[in-house]
Structure formats: structure tokens, C-alpha cells
Design a protein around this motif. Structure first.
Motif, PDB file in Angstrom:
ATOM      1  N   ASP A 118       0.822  -1.216   0.000  1.00 48.17           N
ATOM      2  CA  ASP A 118       0.000   0.000   0.000  1.00 48.17           C
ATOM      3  C   ASP A 118       0.853   1.262   0.000  1.00 48.17           C
ATOM      4  O   ASP A 118       0.529   2.245  -0.676  1.00 48.17           O
ATOM      5  CB  ASP A 118      -0.938   0.001   1.208  1.00 48.17           C
ATOM      6  N   LYS A 119       1.935   1.247   0.761  1.00 46.43           N
ATOM      7  CA  LYS A 119       2.765   2.448   0.907  1.00 46.43           C
ATOM      8  C   LYS A 119       3.413   2.842  -0.407  1.00 46.43           C
ATOM      9  O   LYS A 119       3.541   4.041  -0.711  1.00 46.43           O
ATOM     10  CB  LYS A 119       3.837   2.218   1.974  1.00 46.43           C
ATOM     11  N   TYR A 120       3.838   1.845  -1.198  1.00 40.79           N
ATOM     12  CA  TYR A 120       4.560   2.142  -2.433  1.00 40.79           C
ATOM     13  C   TYR A 120       3.741   1.809  -3.681  1.00 40.79           C
ATOM     14  O   TYR A 120       4.295   1.645  -4.764  1.00 40.79           O
ATOM     15  CB  TYR A 120       5.890   1.384  -2.442  1.00 40.79           C
ATOM     16  N   ARG A 121       2.418   1.741  -3.516  1.00 40.59           N
ATOM     17  CA  ARG A 121       1.550   1.435  -4.659  1.00 40.59           C
ATOM     18  C   ARG A 121       1.599   2.546  -5.706  1.00 40.59           C
ATOM     19  O   ARG A 121       1.489   2.291  -6.899  1.00 40.59           O
ATOM     20  CB  ARG A 121       0.115   1.231  -4.175  1.00 40.59           C
ATOM     21  N   ASP A 122       1.761   3.796  -5.251  1.00 43.26           N
ATOM     22  CA  ASP A 122       1.766   4.940  -6.164  1.00 43.26           C
ATOM     23  C   ASP A 122       3.175   5.477  -6.409  1.00 43.26           C
ATOM     24  O   ASP A 122       3.337   6.644  -6.798  1.00 43.26           O
ATOM     25  CB  ASP A 122       0.882   6.056  -5.611  1.00 43.26           C
ATOM     26  N   ALA A 123       4.182   4.654  -6.169  1.00 42.99           N
ATOM     27  CA  ALA A 123       5.559   5.083  -6.412  1.00 42.99           C
ATOM     28  C   ALA A 123       5.767   5.341  -7.904  1.00 42.99           C
ATOM     29  O   ALA A 123       5.145   4.685  -8.748  1.00 42.99           O
ATOM     30  CB  ALA A 123       6.540   4.014  -5.930  1.00 42.99           C
ATOM     31  N   PRO A 124       6.632   6.318  -8.276  1.00 45.22           N
ATOM     32  CA  PRO A 124       6.858   6.617  -9.695  1.00 45.22           C
ATOM     33  C   PRO A 124       7.284   5.397 -10.499  1.00 45.22           C
ATOM     34  O   PRO A 124       6.888   5.244 -11.642  1.00 45.22           O
ATOM     35  CB  PRO A 124       7.978   7.672  -9.646  1.00 45.22           C
ATOM     36  N   ASP A 125       8.113   4.546  -9.891  1.00 47.98           N
ATOM     37  CA  ASP A 125       8.533   3.317 -10.567  1.00 47.98           C
ATOM     38  C   ASP A 125       8.172   2.144  -9.666  1.00 47.98           C
ATOM     39  O   ASP A 125       8.986   1.643  -8.901  1.00 47.98           O
ATOM     40  CB  ASP A 125      10.036   3.350 -10.848  1.00 47.98           C
ATOM     41  N   GLN A 126       6.933   1.712  -9.746  1.00 50.90           N
ATOM     42  CA  GLN A 126       6.422   0.684  -8.841  1.00 50.90           C
ATOM     43  C   GLN A 126       7.161  -0.634  -9.015  1.00 50.90           C
ATOM     44  O   GLN A 126       7.473  -1.320  -8.042  1.00 50.90           O
ATOM     45  CB  GLN A 126       4.929   0.490  -9.090  1.00 50.90           C
ATOM     46  N   ARG A 127       7.454  -0.988 -10.256  1.00 53.03           N
ATOM     47  CA  ARG A 127       8.122  -2.262 -10.516  1.00 53.03           C
ATOM     48  C   ARG A 127       9.491  -2.316  -9.843  1.00 53.03           C
ATOM     49  O   ARG A 127       9.852  -3.316  -9.236  1.00 53.03           O
ATOM     50  CB  ARG A 127       8.260  -2.466 -12.026  1.00 53.03           C
ATOM     51  N   ASP A 128      10.252  -1.221  -9.941  1.00 51.83           N
ATOM     52  CA  ASP A 128      11.568  -1.195  -9.330  1.00 51.83           C
ATOM     53  C   ASP A 128      11.455  -1.200  -7.810  1.00 51.83           C
ATOM     54  O   ASP A 128      12.278  -1.799  -7.123  1.00 51.83           O
ATOM     55  CB  ASP A 128      12.327   0.043  -9.794  1.00 51.83           C
ATOM     56  N   CYS A 129      10.428  -0.545  -7.292  1.00 51.64           N
ATOM     57  CA  CYS A 129      10.210  -0.520  -5.849  1.00 51.64           C
ATOM     58  C   CYS A 129       9.930  -1.919  -5.321  1.00 51.64           C
ATOM     59  O   CYS A 129      10.409  -2.300  -4.251  1.00 51.64           O
ATOM     60  CB  CYS A 129       9.056   0.416  -5.527  1.00 51.64           C
ATOM     61  N   TYR A 130       9.170  -2.703  -6.095  1.00 51.81           N
ATOM     62  CA  TYR A 130       8.853  -4.071  -5.682  1.00 51.81           C
ATOM     63  C   TYR A 130      10.057  -5.006  -5.802  1.00 51.81           C
ATOM     64  O   TYR A 130      10.030  -6.122  -5.298  1.00 51.81           O
ATOM     65  CB  TYR A 130       7.695  -4.610  -6.512  1.00 51.81           C
ATOM     66  N   ILE A 131      11.096  -4.564  -6.486  1.00 57.82           N
ATOM     67  CA  ILE A 131      12.354  -5.318  -6.506  1.00 57.82           C
ATOM     68  C   ILE A 131      13.186  -4.982  -5.266  1.00 57.82           C
ATOM     69  O   ILE A 131      13.836  -5.847  -4.682  1.00 57.82           O
ATOM     70  CB  ILE A 131      13.164  -5.008  -7.788  1.00 57.82           C
ATOM     71  N   GLN A 132      13.109  -3.717  -4.838  1.00 60.13           N
ATOM     72  CA  GLN A 132      14.007  -3.246  -3.793  1.00 60.13           C
ATOM     73  C   GLN A 132      13.644  -3.734  -2.399  1.00 60.13           C
ATOM     74  O   GLN A 132      14.520  -4.213  -1.667  1.00 60.13           O
ATOM     75  CB  GLN A 132      14.060  -1.711  -3.818  1.00 60.13           C
ATOM     76  N   TRP A 133      12.355  -3.620  -1.992  1.00 62.02           N
ATOM     77  CA  TRP A 133      12.093  -3.997  -0.594  1.00 62.02           C
ATOM     78  C   TRP A 133      12.211  -5.490  -0.328  1.00 62.02           C
ATOM     79  O   TRP A 133      12.656  -5.876   0.756  1.00 62.02           O
ATOM     80  CB  TRP A 133      10.781  -3.403  -0.086  1.00 62.02           C
ATOM     81  N   PRO A 134      11.865  -6.401  -1.268  1.00 65.29           N
ATOM     82  CA  PRO A 134      12.187  -7.813  -0.998  1.00 65.29           C
ATOM     83  C   PRO A 134      13.694  -8.062  -0.919  1.00 65.29           C
ATOM     84  O   PRO A 134      14.143  -8.908  -0.145  1.00 65.29           O
ATOM     85  CB  PRO A 134      11.558  -8.555  -2.181  1.00 65.29           C
ATOM     86  N   SER A 135      14.469  -7.312  -1.725  1.00 67.15           N
ATOM     87  CA  SER A 135      15.929  -7.465  -1.682  1.00 67.15           C
ATOM     88  C   SER A 135      16.486  -7.046  -0.328  1.00 67.15           C
ATOM     89  O   SER A 135      17.414  -7.676   0.194  1.00 67.15           O
ATOM     90  CB  SER A 135      16.579  -6.625  -2.789  1.00 67.15           C
ATOM     91  N   LEU A 136      15.915  -5.998   0.248  1.00 66.91           N
ATOM     92  CA  LEU A 136      16.368  -5.556   1.568  1.00 66.91           C
ATOM     93  C   LEU A 136      16.019  -6.585   2.638  1.00 66.91           C
ATOM     94  O   LEU A 136      16.855  -6.911   3.501  1.00 66.91           O
ATOM     95  CB  LEU A 136      15.746  -4.202   1.908  1.00 66.91           C
ATOM     96  N   LEU A 137      14.813  -7.123   2.594  1.00 65.23           N
ATOM     97  CA  LEU A 137      14.432  -8.175   3.549  1.00 65.23           C
ATOM     98  C   LEU A 137      15.359  -9.382   3.424  1.00 65.23           C
ATOM     99  O   LEU A 137      15.775  -9.975   4.425  1.00 65.23           O
ATOM    100  CB  LEU A 137      12.985  -8.599   3.300  1.00 65.23           C
ATOM    101  N   TRP A 138      15.675  -9.743   2.206  1.00 72.35           N
ATOM    102  CA  TRP A 138      16.549 -10.893   1.925  1.00 72.35           C
ATOM    103  C   TRP A 138      17.928 -10.680   2.551  1.00 72.35           C
ATOM    104  O   TRP A 138      18.474 -11.586   3.198  1.00 72.35           O
ATOM    105  CB  TRP A 138      16.645 -11.083   0.415  1.00 72.35           C
ATOM    106  N   GLN A 139      18.500  -9.491   2.379  1.00 76.43           N
ATOM    107  CA  GLN A 139      19.840  -9.237   2.901  1.00 76.43           C
ATOM    108  C   GLN A 139      19.852  -9.103   4.418  1.00 76.43           C
ATOM    109  O   GLN A 139      20.819  -9.504   5.071  1.00 76.43           O
ATOM    110  CB  GLN A 139      20.422  -7.985   2.248  1.00 76.43           C
ATOM    111  N   ILE A 140      18.797  -8.555   5.003  1.00 78.79           N
ATOM    112  CA  ILE A 140      18.706  -8.516   6.467  1.00 78.79           C
ATOM    113  C   ILE A 140      18.692  -9.937   7.021  1.00 78.79           C
ATOM    114  O   ILE A 140      19.365 -10.250   8.012  1.00 78.79           O
ATOM    115  CB  ILE A 140      17.451  -7.741   6.910  1.00 78.79           C
ATOM    116  N   TRP A 141      17.926 -10.807   6.385  1.00 78.45           N
ATOM    117  CA  TRP A 141      17.854 -12.201   6.829  1.00 78.45           C
ATOM    118  C   TRP A 141      19.204 -12.903   6.679  1.00 78.45           C
ATOM    119  O   TRP A 141      19.629 -13.650   7.564  1.00 78.45           O
ATOM    120  CB  TRP A 141      16.773 -12.929   6.035  1.00 78.45           C
TER     121      TRP A 141
END
Length: 356
Positions: free
Chosen positions: A145-168
Motif C-alpha cells: 500500500d505504501k509504495y503502490r503509487d511510487a513513480p517506478d512501482q516495478r523497481d520498488c517491488y524489486i528493492q524492498w524484498p531485496s532488503l528483507l533478503w539481505q537482512i535475513w
């Protein structure tokens, strides 16, 4: 009626109603559970497997390993201390990093002091204390919901899973090899993972490239840039912007010092004015070069104001470009040698073509 029943020669027997033949089977219980909503009361996983949430999760345009990781987090299939403690595998449910709370998957990836620092240091600049969800799926919905209206939604959906992955992955290093968590290393690995997701690459060789060696491709045009060291990487960048559509694009192309092609990248979408697109193309080049393991870089841009600013000379950049400058300078510190040079548009046709 009593007479008829008493004269019946057959004896009473058990009959299972949900089955056609009257015999009990696990299959019949499964279909009974689906029809009577028992699954909804006993397990969130099975009832939600066909829901809009999981459909949206599996349709994300990200690497498969990211999808599987998110799914395992959603169904509580990751081995965190809280889960291990409830099954008597460990005697300590506390987080090994902060020792302040039980290590649930939400705590590990969002609420732990280290995880919170990662979110604040990432491009999202997210304060995880602003949301109080206790279920991992609630957090995923929050990010959707927070990044649904991001200018580049597709790239945003790549970034936050990548951050979760690296934290883990960083937390796993703490558990298994007793390595202290390193914020800088985690963010650097995050940038690499984002580039991996953007390029759609993996650790396996690309069967479509001859000899799996991109440097075997050589372009025929003349650079005339007085750079001939084979150890240097040349990065050509350009950004374009249309003030009517409020959309733009950026292009990056990498060569080695003997003018052989290495990699290229282009991106389009809604954007800020032209100078910020030029700055984003420079940032793209740095992230691409870093993800490929290069440490000596000469970067060319046809934006004189941007190059002057990167070389410490005051220039008239807009606020959007200046905000990106901080990321550029931060990423630049990871290179051993780096130069920023101005190039004429006539000599930067390839990057301009990618940007358009």
C-alpha cells in the motif's frame, strides 16, 4: 414399521456420509473441510493460498528465490528463535542481536535495532516504528500500500524484498558463523541484489552469450577519449526528460579500457526534471559497476553541471538532483579509483540511445 425393521436380516454398520461409498477417507475429509470453512478456523495458510494476497505475491516480477523467501515468512516457515523455542529446540527465544524481544520473523526483519537501521539507511528511509503490525502478512500489505503509487512501482517491488533478503542473510551470519552485523556491508549487498533483480541475472552463466564472455563483443566506433588502460572501466551515462509527459529515461553502457562492451542498462518511467535523470543515470552506472565487482571507474556524462558538482565545483543543480548526489558520493566511496568526466553529446550517442 417396527415389524419391518425387526425382520431385517442385515446388521447395523457405520456409514461415512461425505463419501460416496460410505467409507471414510482423508480425501473426503479434505473436501468437507474446504466446504465447511474448517480450514479457515485451523490454518491461515491453506485458506489464504488462493486469496488475492498470495496471487499478488506470486505475480511480483522478482527473482524466484525472493518469492519463496517471502512466502516462507508469510506461512511462518523460517526458523526464528520464537518458533524454535515453542518446539523445545532452543531454550532462548530472545533475539541474538538486540536481546530485547522474542525473535519472531517480524522482529527479525523489521523491529530489531539492526533491521530498523537497515530500513533507515536504505533508499526507503522507512521508520519501522511507524507501523505496529504483528503479522508478517500485515507488513507486506503495508509495503504494498505504501509504495503502490511510487513513480517506478516495478523497481520498488524489486528493492524492498531485496532488503528483507539481505537482512535475513546477515542475521544468519550472526547465528551460524558468529559474525557481527555490519550495516555498511548489508546495504552494499542489498545494492548488489537489487541490480541482480533489475538485470534478471543469476549466478549461473548465460547460455545465450558465446563462451559466456561479454567482453568478446567489440563495438566499431572510435571513442577518442585518451583512455587505454585495460584495468579501467568506462561508464557512459545519459538521462532524458519530457516536460509534457513528465516521463523520462536513463541509459548506461559499460566498456573496458580497450573499448570492449561489458554491460548495458536502460530504464524509463515517471521522473523529476532532466538534471535528476542525469544524476540517476550516474547512480545506475555506479551500482551496475559495483554489482559486477569493478573498482576502477571512469564515468562520463554530458551534463556539465552534474560533472562539475561531482568534482567539487559549485553548479546550479536543482533540489532533486542534489538529493541524488548524496547517494552518488556514498556509492563512489566503495571504488578504489573513480573519475567523473564531461563528454560531448555527439560522443555519447550510445547512452543517449538507451535513455530514449
Amino acid at each position: 414399521m417396527i415389524c419391518i425393521l425387526s425382520d431385517c436380516a442385515s446388521t447395523d454398520s457405520w456409514y461415512w456420509g461425505p463419501s460416496k461409498n460410505g467409507k471414510f477417507s482423508v480425501k473426503s475429509v479434505y473436501y468437507l473441510a474446504l466446504n465447511s470453512n474448517i480450514v479457515k478456523n485451523r490454518s491461515d495458510c491453506a485458506s489464504a493460498s488462493n486469496s488475492l494476497f498470495y496471487k499478488q505475491l506470486w505475480k511480483l516480477d522478482i527473482l524466484l528465490k525472493m518469492k519463496l523467501f517471502l512466502w516462507r515468512c508469510c506461512v511462518n516457515a523460517c526458523c526464528v528463535n520464537q518458533l524454535l523455542f515453542t518446539t523445545s529446540i532452543t531454550h532462548n527465544a530472545k533475539c541474538l542481536i538486540c536481546q530485547l524481544d522474542e525473535k519472531s520473523i517480524v522482529h527479525a526483519l523489521f523491529r530489531c535495532s539492526f533491521a530498523s537501521s537497515c530500513w533507515l539507511a536504505s533508499p526507503f528511509r522507512l521508520d519501522t516504528s511507524s507501523f505496529q503490525g504483528n503479522d508478517f502478512k500485515d507488513w507486506i500489505c503495508f509495503l504494498f500500500d505504501k509504495y503502490r503509487d511510487a513513480p517506478d512501482q516495478r523497481d520498488c517491488y524489486i528493492q524492498w524484498p531485496s532488503l528483507l533478503w539481505q537482512i535475513w542473510k546477515t542475521r544468519n551470519k550472526v547465528v551460524f558463523i558468529f559474525e557481527n552485523p555490519n550495516l555498511t556491508a548489508t546495504i552494499k549487498a542489498f545494492n548488489h541484489t537489487v541490480e541482480e533483480g533489475r538485470l534478471g541475472i543469476s549466478r549461473f552463466p548465460n547460455p545465450h552469450l558465446p563462451d559466456n564472455n561479454p567482453s568478446s563483443y567489440c563495438l566499431s566506433f572510435d571513442f577518442s577519449l585518451h583512455v587505454s588502460s585495460p584495468t579501467l572501466i568506462l561508464a557512459f551515462t545519459d538521462g532524458v526528460w519530457n516536460n509534457k509527459s513528465m516521463k523520462g529515461g536513463r541509459g548506461v553502457i559499460l566498456f573496458n579500457g580497450v573499448k570492449r562492451f561489458i554491460a548495458a542498462k536502460c530504464k524509463a518511467g515517471s521522473s523529476f526534471p532532466a538534471a535528476s535523470m542525469e544524476a540517476e543515470s550516474v547512480r545506475d552506472a555506479l551500482l551496475l559497476a559495483s554489482s559486477l565487482g569493478f573498482s576502477n571507474l571512469v564515468l562520463f556524462s554530458d551534463c556539465q553541471a552534474l560533472v562539475s558538482s561531482l568534482n567539487g565545483i559549485s553548479s546550479s543543480l536543482d533540489w532533486a538532483a542534489l538529493s541524488i548526489m548524496e547517494d552518488i558520493l556514498s556509492i563512489s566511496s566503495s571504488f578504489i579509483n573513480i573519475e567523473f568526466r564531461f563528454i560531448l553529446r555527439s560522443l555519447n550517442k550510445e547512452a543517449h540511445f538507451l535513455a530514449t
